[in-house]
Write a protein that holds these residues in place. Sequence first.
Motif, PDB file in Angstrom:
ATOM      1  N   PHE A 143      12.190  16.934  -4.001  1.00  0.00           N
ATOM      2  CA  PHE A 143      11.031  16.616  -3.189  1.00  0.00           C
ATOM      3  C   PHE A 143      10.139  17.849  -3.021  1.00  0.00           C
ATOM      4  O   PHE A 143       8.920  17.798  -3.227  1.00  0.00           O
ATOM      5  CB  PHE A 143      11.485  16.095  -1.823  1.00  0.00           C
ATOM      6  CG  PHE A 143      10.366  15.612  -0.940  1.00  0.00           C
ATOM      7  CD1 PHE A 143       9.552  14.561  -1.333  1.00  0.00           C
ATOM      8  CD2 PHE A 143      10.135  16.208   0.296  1.00  0.00           C
ATOM      9  CE1 PHE A 143       8.517  14.110  -0.509  1.00  0.00           C
ATOM     10  CE2 PHE A 143       9.115  15.767   1.119  1.00  0.00           C
ATOM     11  CZ  PHE A 143       8.300  14.718   0.718  1.00  0.00           C
ATOM     12  N   THR A 195       7.215   3.866  -1.093  1.00  0.00           N
ATOM     13  CA  THR A 195       7.128   4.017  -2.544  1.00  0.00           C
ATOM     14  C   THR A 195       6.096   3.065  -3.134  1.00  0.00           C
ATOM     15  O   THR A 195       5.309   3.444  -4.021  1.00  0.00           O
ATOM     16  CB  THR A 195       8.505   3.785  -3.186  1.00  0.00           C
ATOM     17  OG1 THR A 195       9.460   4.687  -2.607  1.00  0.00           O
ATOM     18  CG2 THR A 195       8.458   4.002  -4.688  1.00  0.00           C
ATOM     19  N   LYS A 244      12.287  11.286   8.818  1.00  0.00           N
ATOM     20  CA  LYS A 244      13.562  11.084   8.126  1.00  0.00           C
ATOM     21  C   LYS A 244      14.607  12.114   8.539  1.00  0.00           C
ATOM     22  O   LYS A 244      15.807  11.890   8.379  1.00  0.00           O
ATOM     23  CB  LYS A 244      13.366  11.168   6.601  1.00  0.00           C
ATOM     24  CG  LYS A 244      12.685   9.956   5.998  1.00  0.00           C
ATOM     25  CD  LYS A 244      12.660  10.049   4.491  1.00  0.00           C
ATOM     26  CE  LYS A 244      14.050   9.941   3.904  1.00  0.00           C
ATOM     27  NZ  LYS A 244      14.652   8.623   4.150  1.00  0.00           N
ATOM     28  N   LEU A 279      11.615  10.150  -2.090  1.00  0.00           N
ATOM     29  CA  LEU A 279      12.055   9.795  -0.742  1.00  0.00           C
ATOM     30  C   LEU A 279      12.949   8.560  -0.753  1.00  0.00           C
ATOM     31  O   LEU A 279      13.866   8.437   0.067  1.00  0.00           O
ATOM     32  CB  LEU A 279      10.852   9.578   0.173  1.00  0.00           C
ATOM     33  CG  LEU A 279      10.161  10.873   0.652  1.00  0.00           C
ATOM     34  CD1 LEU A 279       8.878  10.542   1.388  1.00  0.00           C
ATOM     35  CD2 LEU A 279      11.082  11.698   1.525  1.00  0.00           C
ATOM     36  N   SER A 336       5.808  11.607   5.963  1.00  0.00           N
ATOM     37  CA  SER A 336       6.904  10.629   5.982  1.00  0.00           C
ATOM     38  C   SER A 336       8.267  11.306   5.956  1.00  0.00           C
ATOM     39  O   SER A 336       9.276  10.690   6.328  1.00  0.00           O
ATOM     40  CB  SER A 336       6.781   9.686   4.776  1.00  0.00           C
ATOM     41  OG  SER A 336       5.572   8.956   4.830  1.00  0.00           O
ATOM     42  N   TRP A 337       8.310  12.545   5.516  1.00  0.00           N
ATOM     43  CA  TRP A 337       9.561  13.305   5.509  1.00  0.00           C
ATOM     44  C   TRP A 337      10.004  13.640   6.933  1.00  0.00           C
ATOM     45  O   TRP A 337      11.196  13.638   7.231  1.00  0.00           O
ATOM     46  CB  TRP A 337       9.357  14.555   4.663  1.00  0.00           C
ATOM     47  CG  TRP A 337      10.210  15.738   4.982  1.00  0.00           C
ATOM     48  CD1 TRP A 337       9.813  16.909   5.577  1.00  0.00           C
ATOM     49  CD2 TRP A 337      11.613  15.902   4.709  1.00  0.00           C
ATOM     50  NE1 TRP A 337      10.875  17.779   5.690  1.00  0.00           N
ATOM     51  CE2 TRP A 337      11.992  17.191   5.165  1.00  0.00           C
ATOM     52  CE3 TRP A 337      12.587  15.083   4.138  1.00  0.00           C
ATOM     53  CZ2 TRP A 337      13.291  17.678   5.061  1.00  0.00           C
ATOM     54  CZ3 TRP A 337      13.877  15.563   4.035  1.00  0.00           C
ATOM     55  CH2 TRP A 337      14.228  16.841   4.481  1.00  0.00           C
ATOM     56  N   MET A 369       3.241  11.684   1.986  1.00  0.00           N
ATOM     57  CA  MET A 369       4.621  11.972   1.602  1.00  0.00           C
ATOM     58  C   MET A 369       5.249  12.996   2.541  1.00  0.00           C
ATOM     59  O   MET A 369       6.375  12.811   3.028  1.00  0.00           O
ATOM     60  CB  MET A 369       4.666  12.511   0.166  1.00  0.00           C
ATOM     61  CG  MET A 369       4.266  11.539  -0.914  1.00  0.00           C
ATOM     62  SD  MET A 369       4.453  12.310  -2.545  1.00  0.00           S
ATOM     63  CE  MET A 369       3.287  11.351  -3.509  1.00  0.00           C
ATOM     64  N   ALA A 410      11.524   3.548   3.035  1.00  0.00           N
ATOM     65  CA  ALA A 410      11.321   4.259   1.776  1.00  0.00           C
ATOM     66  C   ALA A 410      10.787   3.333   0.694  1.00  0.00           C
ATOM     67  O   ALA A 410       9.949   3.738  -0.128  1.00  0.00           O
ATOM     68  CB  ALA A 410      12.628   4.909   1.328  1.00  0.00           C
ATOM     69  N   SER A 470      16.862   8.430   0.425  1.00  0.00           N
ATOM     70  CA  SER A 470      17.390   7.432   1.346  1.00  0.00           C
ATOM     71  C   SER A 470      18.642   6.763   0.796  1.00  0.00           C
ATOM     72  O   SER A 470      19.485   6.287   1.557  1.00  0.00           O
ATOM     73  CB  SER A 470      16.326   6.363   1.628  1.00  0.00           C
ATOM     74  OG  SER A 470      15.170   6.950   2.197  1.00  0.00           O
TER      75      SER A 470
END
Length: 373
Positions: A96, A158, A20, A77, A16-17, A13, A154, A81
């Motif tokens: 988050f 998920t 972004k 996330l 993955s931020w 997680m 996203a 988005s």
Amino acid sequence: MAVSGLFFLNGLMVGSWAPKIPVLMERLGISEATMGLIVLCMGIGSVTMMPVFGALTARRGSTYSVRLAAILATPVLLLMSLAPNLWTVVITVLMFGATIGGMDVAMNANAVAVERARRRAIMSSCHGFWSLGGVAGAGLGGIAITYLGEVGHAVVLTVVLAAGLALVFPRLLQDVPSHADRASTPLRLPNTLLPYVIGLVALCCMIPEGAILDWAAVYLQRELGASLALAGWGFAACAGTMAVMRFLGDVIRQWLGAVTTLRISAVIAIIGLAIAGLSSSPVAAIAGFAVAGFGLANMVPIAFSAAGNLPGMANGVGLSVVTTMGYSGILLAPGSIGFLAEYTSFSTIYFGLALLLLFPLAMSRLMKTADFG
């Protein structure tokens, strides 16, 4: 394996931020300064909720707490988005940070519970799996955003997170406190000094890690004349050696004991940071960062284990203090070091960070509660 899976998914997680951030800047049309404030909101959310989930862990157990935090974190996330404007993005970033921070405390508490049950160290390898998740999230996330778009990435993330949690949840160690333990656990901060001292140890260990992450490339470029391609290897060298040592750290701690392991780690980290700060060439400084990674890798996991096993204190209470204080180092390091760099050199700063690690070295005897016979 289940608690290691939680660490991997949490790292996924967080990793993955990272890709972004430029996407959000472009979509919202915001500057680096505004994005910096948004990133700060993530840290505020984390630090705010860590003590709350520490108290919840003490009352309900780490399994309950980590399930709640992970379920709440999974769709955030995707919501980010889909957020249509700046303020809704800020709200989702706060969410988050809060859910990631809560999950962090609870999964570390569950790792401590597994250590107690198995009578052996696992914390370092758990943090190694977090590093792997971070690498996977950051590396694959950029590719996924390129080909699937922000929302498509996203959605896939998920689904992966939900599937991963469905796999690990039934296999987590159950550590529900007894009614007597719940009744005797006050929902307040500890009134003894020890967890705060261990928290300072974690803080001193995490500030150098944050300093290398955020400023190593700038140091290598501006002061040592490294090319852009070479400058990126400062943090990469440190992260690589940290990952290797975290998977070896449990065996080393079981063999040498927590106190001796932390002392050796601190000395190695001090030497590495001193080499990096005193180097006159970028290659030598990168080698210093690599050595520092060997030392820094297991210092925070040992502090977390020690905090989770403090006698007479519920699992989540001491751990929440130490995690909050420790992770505040990651938040404090970028701005504080950037401010200091206006008045002195990065070379001086990294050498100063080597001296900062003398405090964990001096307090190493407090890590004896991280040992398992």
